[in-house]
Design an enzyme around this catalytic site. Sequence first.
Site, PDB file in Angstrom:
ATOM      1  N   MET A  31       0.835  -1.196   0.000  1.00  0.00           N
ATOM      2  CA  MET A  31       0.000   0.000   0.000  1.00  0.00           C
ATOM      3  C   MET A  31       0.876   1.254   0.000  1.00  0.00           C
ATOM      4  SD  MET A  31      -3.489  -0.768   2.084  1.00  0.00           S
ATOM      5  CE  MET A  31      -2.810  -0.642   3.733  1.00  0.00           C
ATOM      6  N   GLY A  37      11.329  -3.180   5.160  1.00  0.00           N
ATOM      7  CA  GLY A  37      10.561  -4.418   5.171  1.00  0.00           C
ATOM      8  C   GLY A  37       9.992  -4.729   3.802  1.00  0.00           C
ATOM      9  N   HIS A  38       9.386  -3.723   3.172  1.00  0.00           N
ATOM     10  CA  HIS A  38       8.876  -3.913   1.816  1.00  0.00           C
ATOM     11  C   HIS A  38      10.006  -4.232   0.839  1.00  0.00           C
ATOM     12  CE1 HIS A  38       5.736  -1.060   3.491  1.00  0.00           C
ATOM     13  NE2 HIS A  38       4.974  -2.045   3.048  1.00  0.00           N
ATOM     14  N   SER A 187       4.808   1.086   8.212  1.00  0.00           N
ATOM     15  CA  SER A 187       4.538   2.452   7.770  1.00  0.00           C
ATOM     16  C   SER A 187       3.923   3.273   8.899  1.00  0.00           C
ATOM     17  CB  SER A 187       3.601   2.434   6.563  1.00  0.00           C
ATOM     18  OG  SER A 187       4.157   1.662   5.517  1.00  0.00           O
ATOM     19  N   ARG A 188       3.222   2.616   9.805  1.00  0.00           N
ATOM     20  CA  ARG A 188       2.562   3.324  10.909  1.00  0.00           C
ATOM     21  C   ARG A 188       3.554   3.868  11.936  1.00  0.00           C
ATOM     22  NH1 ARG A 188      -2.996   1.982  10.834  1.00  0.00           N
ATOM     23  NH2 ARG A 188      -3.450   0.274   9.393  1.00  0.00           N
TER      24      ARG A 188
END
Length: 279
Positions: A31, A37-38, A187-188
Amino acid sequence: MTPIVRTVADLRQTVRGWKAAGEVVGVVPTMGALHDGHLSLARAARRDCDRVITTIFVNPKQFNNPDDLKKYPRTEEADAALLATVPVDLIFAPAAEEVYPEGFATTVSVSGVSEPLEGRMRPGHFDGVATVVAKLFGMTLADRGYFGQKDWQQLQVVQKLVLDLNLAVEIVGCETIREVDGLAMSSRNARLTEAGRVKAPVLFAAITAAAADIRAGQSDRMAIREAAEKVRAAGFDRVEYIELRDAGTLLPSDDPTRPRRMLAAAWLDGVRLIDNIPV
């Protein structure tokens, strides 16, 4: 610069050329608001596959809180720059209308594994995940899909989806990537205050200690209770759950001979953090 494609027609035209040449295609659904991590997923796909697609789509159907959807960061330009370092072959970044055109009326629902934990706390979330993942597999024609183990329940939902619908996609679950202090990358995390960022690693530390205590013979219930107390004492706003579950079914498990997973969710600075580890 990595090509960015926004329509299914253009995506498929490119992918069909790859497939006609016998190339293996991997997809990394995201997203956006990418972090290491991505990128670790994209690098795994790069190692395994001839071609790599990363999708960037903030899926409205998996948000049960409209405010959370509104706040979700959208950083496509920065994301594209990061993906160019892998590199990936193509970014698929469709508009919501491309994914869910007027008249769209289908929902994919995976029963059982989607129902406890995150499913209980976020009604409808996994229906949104299963629906968009099924669509992304169909759109990209991918041979392999790459997902992080940080979202352990999501990984189990996707694996069940592929199994039950006989989708010709191999699901690859990749290790959680963590900051130096143990906090799972998300992302948070960017929404945490400076003080909250200092406290946040306590969630991982607490469940890690609980897992070690269980392996050493302490009762599951006592170890989990102590973990929750540590998280609260660190200044977290609320502990939603810390639970020990069968790693595959996510049903409660007191059988140490089967693979088990400790999963946790807690609120800090108004940010919902999740994590999990094997036990």
